[in-house]
Motif scaffolding. Sequence first.
Motif, PDB file in Angstrom:
ATOM      1  N   MET A   1     -32.514  65.091  54.583  1.00 26.89           N
ATOM      2  CA  MET A   1     -32.078  66.232  53.792  1.00 26.89           C
ATOM      3  C   MET A   1     -32.891  66.312  52.510  1.00 26.89           C
ATOM      4  SD  MET A   1     -28.222  67.100  52.393  1.00 26.89           S
ATOM      5  CE  MET A   1     -28.247  65.748  51.216  1.00 26.89           C
ATOM      6  N   THR A   2     -33.272  67.532  52.135  1.00 27.33           N
ATOM      7  CA  THR A   2     -34.014  67.720  50.898  1.00 27.33           C
ATOM      8  C   THR A   2     -33.119  67.397  49.706  1.00 27.33           C
ATOM      9  OG1 THR A   2     -33.389  70.054  50.862  1.00 27.33           O
ATOM     10  CG2 THR A   2     -35.474  69.485  51.924  1.00 27.33           C
ATOM     11  N   GLN A   3     -33.751  67.061  48.592  1.00 25.45           N
ATOM     12  CA  GLN A   3     -32.986  66.708  47.404  1.00 25.45           C
ATOM     13  C   GLN A   3     -32.164  67.888  46.924  1.00 25.45           C
ATOM     14  OE1 GLN A   3     -35.348  65.093  44.267  1.00 25.45           O
ATOM     15  NE2 GLN A   3     -33.607  64.745  42.906  1.00 25.45           N
ATOM     16  N   LEU A   4     -30.912  67.636  46.619  1.00 23.26           N
ATOM     17  CA  LEU A   4     -30.022  68.692  46.164  1.00 23.26           C
ATOM     18  C   LEU A   4     -30.360  69.094  44.737  1.00 23.26           C
ATOM     19  CD1 LEU A   4     -26.614  67.283  47.464  1.00 23.26           C
ATOM     20  CD2 LEU A   4     -27.965  69.129  48.483  1.00 23.26           C
ATOM     21  N   LYS A   8     -27.734  75.938  37.216  1.00 24.08           N
ATOM     22  CA  LYS A   8     -26.421  76.031  36.583  1.00 24.08           C
ATOM     23  C   LYS A   8     -25.958  77.475  36.372  1.00 24.08           C
ATOM     24  CE  LYS A   8     -26.614  71.599  36.397  1.00 24.08           C
ATOM     25  NZ  LYS A   8     -26.785  70.786  35.194  1.00 24.08           N
ATOM     26  N   ASP A   9     -26.896  78.401  36.182  1.00 21.98           N
ATOM     27  CA  ASP A   9     -26.484  79.768  35.867  1.00 21.98           C
ATOM     28  C   ASP A   9     -26.098  80.573  37.093  1.00 21.98           C
ATOM     29  OD1 ASP A   9     -29.140  79.623  36.684  1.00 21.98           O
ATOM     30  OD2 ASP A   9     -29.726  81.418  35.576  1.00 21.98           O
ATOM     31  N   ILE A  10     -26.440  80.116  38.309  1.00 24.48           N
ATOM     32  CA  ILE A  10     -26.106  80.882  39.510  1.00 24.48           C
ATOM     33  C   ILE A  10     -25.188  80.117  40.459  1.00 24.48           C
ATOM     34  CG2 ILE A  10     -28.247  82.215  39.414  1.00 24.48           C
ATOM     35  CD1 ILE A  10     -29.248  80.500  41.814  1.00 24.48           C
ATOM     36  N   THR A  11     -24.753  78.930  40.062  1.00 26.28           N
ATOM     37  CA  THR A  11     -23.920  78.081  40.911  1.00 26.28           C
ATOM     38  C   THR A  11     -22.527  77.944  40.330  1.00 26.28           C
ATOM     39  OG1 THR A  11     -25.870  76.799  41.558  1.00 26.28           O
ATOM     40  CG2 THR A  11     -23.723  75.820  42.013  1.00 26.28           C
ATOM     41  N   ALA A  12     -21.518  77.963  41.202  1.00 27.28           N
ATOM     42  CA  ALA A  12     -20.135  77.762  40.768  1.00 27.28           C
ATOM     43  C   ALA A  12     -19.440  76.793  41.706  1.00 27.28           C
ATOM     44  CB  ALA A  12     -19.375  79.086  40.751  1.00 27.28           C
ATOM     45  N   LEU A  13     -18.446  76.122  41.165  1.00 23.59           N
ATOM     46  CA  LEU A  13     -17.545  75.313  41.979  1.00 23.59           C
ATOM     47  C   LEU A  13     -16.360  76.178  42.377  1.00 23.59           C
ATOM     48  CD1 LEU A  13     -16.642  72.535  43.135  1.00 23.59           C
ATOM     49  CD2 LEU A  13     -15.401  72.206  40.977  1.00 23.59           C
ATOM     50  N   LEU A  50     -14.679  68.140  40.280  1.00 20.72           N
ATOM     51  CA  LEU A  50     -14.276  69.101  39.252  1.00 20.72           C
ATOM     52  C   LEU A  50     -14.726  68.646  37.872  1.00 20.72           C
ATOM     53  CD1 LEU A  50     -12.763  71.604  38.276  1.00 20.72           C
ATOM     54  CD2 LEU A  50     -10.637  70.275  38.373  1.00 20.72           C
ATOM     55  N   THR A  51     -14.551  67.378  37.560  1.00 13.89           N
ATOM     56  CA  THR A  51     -14.988  66.845  36.261  1.00 13.89           C
ATOM     57  C   THR A  51     -16.495  66.976  36.110  1.00 13.89           C
ATOM     58  OG1 THR A  51     -13.144  65.288  36.148  1.00 13.89           O
ATOM     59  CG2 THR A  51     -15.095  64.766  34.833  1.00 13.89           C
ATOM     60  N   ALA A  52     -17.239  66.652  37.178  1.00 11.57           N
ATOM     61  CA  ALA A  52     -18.700  66.756  37.125  1.00 11.57           C
ATOM     62  C   ALA A  52     -19.148  68.197  36.915  1.00 11.57           C
ATOM     63  CB  ALA A  52     -19.311  66.186  38.403  1.00 11.57           C
ATOM     64  N   ALA A  53     -18.483  69.133  37.577  1.00 15.02           N
ATOM     65  CA  ALA A  53     -18.829  70.551  37.415  1.00 15.02           C
ATOM     66  C   ALA A  53     -18.563  71.008  35.991  1.00 15.02           C
ATOM     67  CB  ALA A  53     -18.043  71.395  38.412  1.00 15.02           C
ATOM     68  N   ARG A  54     -17.426  70.593  35.451  1.00 18.68           N
ATOM     69  CA  ARG A  54     -17.122  70.967  34.065  1.00 18.68           C
ATOM     70  C   ARG A  54     -18.116  70.348  33.098  1.00 18.68           C
ATOM     71  NH1 ARG A  54     -10.514  70.225  34.677  1.00 18.68           N
ATOM     72  NH2 ARG A  54     -10.070  72.394  35.284  1.00 18.68           N
ATOM     73  N   ILE A 201     -23.108  65.268  45.399  1.00 22.53           N
ATOM     74  CA  ILE A 201     -22.940  66.424  44.515  1.00 22.53           C
ATOM     75  C   ILE A 201     -22.937  65.997  43.052  1.00 22.53           C
ATOM     76  CG2 ILE A 201     -21.138  68.016  43.680  1.00 22.53           C
ATOM     77  CD1 ILE A 201     -22.808  69.237  45.820  1.00 22.53           C
ATOM     78  N   ILE A 202     -22.189  64.964  42.750  1.00 21.67           N
ATOM     79  CA  ILE A 202     -22.096  64.484  41.365  1.00 21.67           C
ATOM     80  C   ILE A 202     -23.464  64.066  40.855  1.00 21.67           C
ATOM     81  CG2 ILE A 202     -21.144  62.673  39.901  1.00 21.67           C
ATOM     82  CD1 ILE A 202     -18.614  62.850  41.767  1.00 21.67           C
ATOM     83  N   ASP A 203     -24.219  63.361  41.671  1.00 24.07           N
ATOM     84  CA  ASP A 203     -25.576  62.959  41.264  1.00 24.07           C
ATOM     85  C   ASP A 203     -26.453  64.177  41.025  1.00 24.07           C
ATOM     86  OD1 ASP A 203     -24.840  60.304  41.420  1.00 24.07           O
ATOM     87  OD2 ASP A 203     -25.787  59.945  43.368  1.00 24.07           O
ATOM     88  N   ALA A 204     -26.331  65.184  41.896  1.00 28.69           N
ATOM     89  CA  ALA A 204     -27.155  66.395  41.754  1.00 28.69           C
ATOM     90  C   ALA A 204     -26.807  67.158  40.486  1.00 28.69           C
ATOM     91  CB  ALA A 204     -26.979  67.290  42.980  1.00 28.69           C
ATOM     92  N   LEU A 205     -25.539  67.182  40.138  1.00 26.46           N
ATOM     93  CA  LEU A 205     -25.113  67.934  38.948  1.00 26.46           C
ATOM     94  C   LEU A 205     -25.478  67.225  37.653  1.00 26.46           C
ATOM     95  CD1 LEU A 205     -21.601  69.270  40.050  1.00 26.46           C
ATOM     96  CD2 LEU A 205     -23.795  70.480  40.051  1.00 26.46           C
ATOM     97  N   ARG A 206     -25.766  65.952  37.730  1.00 22.63           N
ATOM     98  CA  ARG A 206     -26.150  65.200  36.536  1.00 22.63           C
ATOM     99  C   ARG A 206     -27.619  65.392  36.176  1.00 22.63           C
ATOM    100  NH1 ARG A 206     -22.856  59.690  38.166  1.00 22.63           N
ATOM    101  NH2 ARG A 206     -20.854  60.262  37.207  1.00 22.63           N
ATOM    102  N   VAL A 207     -28.384  65.926  37.090  1.00 22.38           N
ATOM    103  CA  VAL A 207     -29.834  66.103  36.865  1.00 22.38           C
ATOM    104  C   VAL A 207     -30.069  67.197  35.822  1.00 22.38           C
ATOM    105  CG1 VAL A 207     -32.005  66.773  37.919  1.00 22.38           C
ATOM    106  CG2 VAL A 207     -30.394  65.352  39.184  1.00 22.38           C
TER     107      VAL A 207
END
Length: 207
Positions: A1-4, A8-13, A50-54, A201-207
């Motif tokens: 799988m390609t790296q996630l 941030k401006d076009i993605t939502a949880l 949810l915490t990571a998204a926030r 997902i959490i790792d991807a959102l931390r980038v």
Amino acid sequence: MTQLHYEKDITALLVVDPYNDFISEGGKIWPRIKAVAEANNCVPHMQQVLTAARDAKLRVFFAMHHRYRPGDYESWTYIAPIQKAAWKRRSFEFGTWGGEFRDEFVPVAGEIVVSEHWCSSGFANTDLDVQLKKHGIHRLIVIGLVAHTCIEATVRFAAELGYDVTVVKDAVADYSDEMMHAALEINMPNYASNIVTAKEIIDALRV
């Protein structure tokens, strides 16, 4: 799988149905999903995502099932089996603890609770699509309940409308392992671009 990677401006949880009846001890439906939910740590993973998204400043939307009220469905000509079950059990009854958000998932300021869906899809007969479009959202990360009903129906509808969808497979649950397998391994891969773990997902959102 390609790296996630998630812009941030076009993605939502999108959090689906975090009601007490579903995911809290004492909830009407919790006994039916408890084994699967506890096996994959569904609720803790939902909280972590949810915490990571926030923390990542993603927009958060909540797609909630219709809460039972007296008189529901009584005058309807046709009622789907899933609606008959909700009617019989008074699932997510309005004004009761079971029909409230579990405490850890109560929306905070700026998060959007869309109009309640009557069957399974968070999009059908709700304002979810227009709310997402008005906020410039094209990509969705989806968590919640139940994998083979509301999650799958919402993911399918999202794909039909042109959204790119990621499902977090250990932040959803179902009534049996077989139902989880059918939803995550057979059906949703046709519609979701990615089916990944909470950690991914959490790792991807931390980038």
